[in-house]
Design a protein around this motif. Structure first.
Motif, PDB file in Angstrom:
ATOM      1  N   LEU A  90       0.804  -1.226   0.000  1.00 56.93           N
ATOM      2  CA  LEU A  90       0.000   0.000   0.000  1.00 56.93           C
ATOM      3  C   LEU A  90       0.838   1.279   0.000  1.00 56.93           C
ATOM      4  CD1 LEU A  90      -2.708  -0.986   2.658  1.00 56.93           C
ATOM      5  CD2 LEU A  90      -2.963  -0.977   0.154  1.00 56.93           C
ATOM      6  N   PHE A  91       2.025   1.230   0.606  1.00 53.59           N
ATOM      7  CA  PHE A  91       2.803   2.443   0.844  1.00 53.59           C
ATOM      8  C   PHE A  91       3.077   3.286  -0.403  1.00 53.59           C
ATOM      9  CE2 PHE A  91       6.797   4.783   1.285  1.00 53.59           C
ATOM     10  CZ  PHE A  91       6.433   5.653   2.303  1.00 53.59           C
ATOM     11  N   PRO A  92       3.511   2.726  -1.524  1.00 61.69           N
ATOM     12  CA  PRO A  92       3.806   3.602  -2.679  1.00 61.69           C
ATOM     13  C   PRO A  92       2.586   4.408  -3.138  1.00 61.69           C
ATOM     14  CG  PRO A  92       4.692   1.404  -3.046  1.00 61.69           C
ATOM     15  CD  PRO A  92       3.851   1.332  -1.809  1.00 61.69           C
ATOM     16  N   PHE A  93       1.406   3.831  -3.014  1.00 56.75           N
ATOM     17  CA  PHE A  93       0.187   4.533  -3.428  1.00 56.75           C
ATOM     18  C   PHE A  93      -0.160   5.630  -2.425  1.00 56.75           C
ATOM     19  CE2 PHE A  93       0.162   0.270  -5.156  1.00 56.75           C
ATOM     20  CZ  PHE A  93      -0.008   0.524  -6.511  1.00 56.75           C
ATOM     21  N   ALA A  94      -0.007   5.323  -1.126  1.00 57.69           N
ATOM     22  CA  ALA A  94      -0.253   6.321  -0.084  1.00 57.69           C
ATOM     23  C   ALA A  94       0.758   7.465  -0.199  1.00 57.69           C
ATOM     24  CB  ALA A  94      -0.172   5.661   1.295  1.00 57.69           C
ATOM     25  N   ARG A  95       1.993   7.118  -0.496  1.00 58.21           N
ATOM     26  CA  ARG A  95       3.057   8.122  -0.654  1.00 58.21           C
ATOM     27  C   ARG A  95       2.690   9.106  -1.760  1.00 58.21           C
ATOM     28  NH1 ARG A  95       8.769   7.354  -3.484  1.00 58.21           N
ATOM     29  NH2 ARG A  95       9.915   9.002  -2.458  1.00 58.21           N
ATOM     30  N   ARG A  96       2.154   8.596  -2.840  1.00 58.24           N
ATOM     31  CA  ARG A  96       1.779   9.463  -3.960  1.00 58.24           C
ATOM     32  C   ARG A  96       0.612  10.373  -3.580  1.00 58.24           C
ATOM     33  NH1 ARG A  96      -1.697   8.347  -8.636  1.00 58.24           N
ATOM     34  NH2 ARG A  96      -1.578  10.231  -9.859  1.00 58.24           N
ATOM     35  N   VAL A  97      -0.376   9.845  -2.850  1.00 60.75           N
ATOM     36  CA  VAL A  97      -1.508  10.667  -2.416  1.00 60.75           C
ATOM     37  C   VAL A  97      -1.008  11.827  -1.559  1.00 60.75           C
ATOM     38  CG1 VAL A  97      -3.606  10.681  -0.991  1.00 60.75           C
ATOM     39  CG2 VAL A  97      -3.208   8.798  -2.588  1.00 60.75           C
ATOM     40  N   ILE A  98      -0.084  11.530  -0.641  1.00 61.03           N
ATOM     41  CA  ILE A  98       0.473  12.577   0.238  1.00 61.03           C
ATOM     42  C   ILE A  98       1.245  13.604  -0.595  1.00 61.03           C
ATOM     43  CG2 ILE A  98       2.213  13.005   2.034  1.00 61.03           C
ATOM     44  CD1 ILE A  98       0.562  11.359   3.662  1.00 61.03           C
ATOM     45  N   ALA A  99       2.100  13.154  -1.492  1.00 61.11           N
ATOM     46  CA  ALA A  99       2.890  14.071  -2.318  1.00 61.11           C
ATOM     47  C   ALA A  99       1.978  14.987  -3.127  1.00 61.11           C
ATOM     48  CB  ALA A  99       3.816  13.283  -3.242  1.00 61.11           C
ATOM     49  N   ASP A 100       0.923  14.417  -3.707  1.00 59.63           N
ATOM     50  CA  ASP A 100      -0.007  15.217  -4.510  1.00 59.63           C
ATOM     51  C   ASP A 100      -0.766  16.229  -3.649  1.00 59.63           C
ATOM     52  OD1 ASP A 100       0.798  13.828  -6.757  1.00 59.63           O
ATOM     53  OD2 ASP A 100      -1.035  12.625  -6.924  1.00 59.63           O
ATOM     54  N   ALA A 101      -1.204  15.799  -2.451  1.00 63.45           N
ATOM     55  CA  ALA A 101      -1.957  16.704  -1.569  1.00 63.45           C
ATOM     56  C   ALA A 101      -1.090  17.890  -1.142  1.00 63.45           C
ATOM     57  CB  ALA A 101      -2.474  15.947  -0.347  1.00 63.45           C
ATOM     58  N   VAL A 102       0.166  17.622  -0.795  1.00 61.93           N
ATOM     59  CA  VAL A 102       1.075  18.691  -0.376  1.00 61.93           C
ATOM     60  C   VAL A 102       1.363  19.627  -1.552  1.00 61.93           C
ATOM     61  CG1 VAL A 102       3.407  19.191   0.469  1.00 61.93           C
ATOM     62  CG2 VAL A 102       2.056  17.363   1.527  1.00 61.93           C
ATOM     63  N   ARG A 103       1.605  19.054  -2.721  1.00 61.35           N
ATOM     64  CA  ARG A 103       1.853  19.885  -3.920  1.00 61.35           C
ATOM     65  C   ARG A 103       0.620  20.731  -4.246  1.00 61.35           C
ATOM     66  NH1 ARG A 103       1.494  16.484  -8.406  1.00 61.35           N
ATOM     67  NH2 ARG A 103      -0.632  17.182  -8.341  1.00 61.35           N
ATOM     68  N   ASP A 104      -0.565  20.121  -4.171  1.00 56.72           N
ATOM     69  CA  ASP A 104      -1.795  20.857  -4.464  1.00 56.72           C
ATOM     70  C   ASP A 104      -2.067  21.938  -3.416  1.00 56.72           C
ATOM     71  OD1 ASP A 104      -2.082  19.239  -6.675  1.00 56.72           O
ATOM     72  OD2 ASP A 104      -3.673  17.994  -5.804  1.00 56.72           O
ATOM     73  N   GLY A 105      -1.461  21.796  -2.231  1.00 59.51           N
ATOM     74  CA  GLY A 105      -1.588  22.802  -1.181  1.00 59.51           C
ATOM     75  C   GLY A 105      -0.627  23.968  -1.350  1.00 59.51           C
ATOM     76  N   GLY A 106       0.215  23.948  -2.396  1.00 57.29           N
ATOM     77  CA  GLY A 106       1.097  25.065  -2.681  1.00 57.29           C
ATOM     78  C   GLY A 106       2.542  24.872  -2.261  1.00 57.29           C
ATOM     79  N   PHE A 107       2.894  23.673  -1.815  1.00 58.74           N
ATOM     80  CA  PHE A 107       4.254  23.386  -1.362  1.00 58.74           C
ATOM     81  C   PHE A 107       4.920  22.403  -2.317  1.00 58.74           C
ATOM     82  CE2 PHE A 107       1.815  24.557   2.348  1.00 58.74           C
ATOM     83  CZ  PHE A 107       2.655  25.432   3.013  1.00 58.74           C
ATOM     84  N   PRO A 108       6.234  22.267  -2.252  1.00 59.84           N
ATOM     85  CA  PRO A 108       6.883  21.195  -3.021  1.00 59.84           C
ATOM     86  C   PRO A 108       6.351  19.842  -2.534  1.00 59.84           C
ATOM     87  CG  PRO A 108       8.517  22.750  -2.206  1.00 59.84           C
ATOM     88  CD  PRO A 108       7.211  23.107  -1.553  1.00 59.84           C
ATOM     89  N   LEU A 114       5.835  16.375  -0.876  1.00 60.97           N
ATOM     90  CA  LEU A 114       6.505  15.695   0.226  1.00 60.97           C
ATOM     91  C   LEU A 114       6.727  14.250  -0.204  1.00 60.97           C
ATOM     92  CD1 LEU A 114       7.585  15.473   3.102  1.00 60.97           C
ATOM     93  CD2 LEU A 114       5.226  15.071   3.862  1.00 60.97           C
ATOM     94  N   MET A 115       7.985  13.895  -0.472  1.00 61.93           N
ATOM     95  CA  MET A 115       8.319  12.543  -0.900  1.00 61.93           C
ATOM     96  C   MET A 115       8.828  11.764   0.314  1.00 61.93           C
ATOM     97  SD  MET A 115       7.354  12.776  -3.967  1.00 61.93           S
ATOM     98  CE  MET A 115       7.803  11.181  -4.557  1.00 61.93           C
ATOM     99  N   LEU A 116       7.961  10.966   0.877  1.00 57.65           N
ATOM    100  CA  LEU A 116       8.311  10.183   2.062  1.00 57.65           C
ATOM    101  C   LEU A 116       9.344   9.114   1.720  1.00 57.65           C
ATOM    102  CD1 LEU A 116       4.730   9.649   3.514  1.00 57.65           C
ATOM    103  CD2 LEU A 116       6.464  11.281   4.296  1.00 57.65           C
ATOM    104  N   GLU A 117      10.268   8.918   2.639  1.00 63.32           N
ATOM    105  CA  GLU A 117      11.273   7.861   2.482  1.00 63.32           C
ATOM    106  C   GLU A 117      10.594   6.499   2.648  1.00 63.32           C
ATOM    107  OE1 GLU A 117      14.589   8.129   1.790  1.00 63.32           O
ATOM    108  OE2 GLU A 117      14.229  10.269   1.508  1.00 63.32           O
ATOM    109  N   PRO A 118      11.102   5.452   1.995  1.00 62.79           N
ATOM    110  CA  PRO A 118      10.541   4.112   2.201  1.00 62.79           C
ATOM    111  C   PRO A 118      10.591   3.737   3.683  1.00 62.79           C
ATOM    112  CG  PRO A 118      12.023   4.128   0.333  1.00 62.79           C
ATOM    113  CD  PRO A 118      12.167   5.470   0.999  1.00 62.79           C
ATOM    114  N   ILE A 119       9.633   2.932   4.090  1.00 62.82           N
ATOM    115  CA  ILE A 119       9.515   2.519   5.495  1.00 62.82           C
ATOM    116  C   ILE A 119       9.835   1.037   5.604  1.00 62.82           C
ATOM    117  CG2 ILE A 119       7.890   2.249   7.417  1.00 62.82           C
ATOM    118  CD1 ILE A 119       6.409   4.700   6.255  1.00 62.82           C
ATOM    119  N   ASP A 120      10.619   0.680   6.600  1.00 59.26           N
ATOM    120  CA  ASP A 120      10.968  -0.719   6.866  1.00 59.26           C
ATOM    121  C   ASP A 120       9.900  -1.326   7.782  1.00 59.26           C
ATOM    122  OD1 ASP A 120      12.084  -3.170   7.404  1.00 59.26           O
ATOM    123  OD2 ASP A 120      13.806  -2.384   8.510  1.00 59.26           O
TER     124      ASP A 120
END
Length: 167
Positions: free
Chosen positions: A118-136, A138-144
């Protein structure tokens, strides 16, 4: 030598494949929140923000070899003055089917492998939401998730608890 049930013996004799099977039936956003409480000042911040990320995994049985796994990710960015630049919260879930899996394999799958899927898809949702909010983005690091699960097991054993039978 392991004994198998009469039903399993008949299934094998008829050519059935009794190997454990796992599949993802659906994945979806359950909840998404993005806050930019100090806009427009937060959009003009100088320097790198301090970002705090928290991740939680929750799994529950849905009956008939079905399990829902939730990946909750909260991220907060603060500027140099400790004011919140943005906060994003995501509850991303997947519906998994596990057939023929031994009981002791279910919890590790739900707490390690399912979130890894699930993580890569969730990561993309977060990155898009932050970008759409006017910021660069947010590319989360992979999680172990495996390492986190082992830490959780160690903590449980230190407290004298037994591993979960059903997640």
């Amino acid at each position: 030598m392991n004994e198998i049930s009469q039903e399993a013996a008949e299934a094998l004799a008829n050519g059935a494949d009794l190997a454990p099977q796992a599949g993802i039936l659906a994945q979806y956003v359950k909840d998404l929140s993005f806050e930019n409480p100090n806009a427009p000042a937060s959009l003009q911040m100088q320097g790198q923000p301090k970002i705090e990320v928290n991740v939680n995994v929750n799994a529950r049985s849905g009956g008939q070899d079905m399990y829902e796994v939730e990946l909750k990710i909260d991220a907060t960015a603060r500027g140099q003055d400790d004011r919140i630049a943005f906060q994003v919260e995501l509850l991303y879930a997947g519906l998994f089917r596990l057939a023929g899996a031994p009981q002791e394999a279910i919890e590790p799958f739900l707490i390690v492998e399912a979130p890894r899927i699930l993580f890569p898809f969730a990561r993309r949702v977060i990155a898009d939401a932050v970008r759409d909010g006017g910021f660069p983005p947010l590319m989360l690091e992979p999680i172990d998730f495996g390492g986190l699960y082992l830490q959780q097991l160690d903590a449980r054993q230190g407290e004298g608890e037994q591993p979960m039978g059903n997640a």
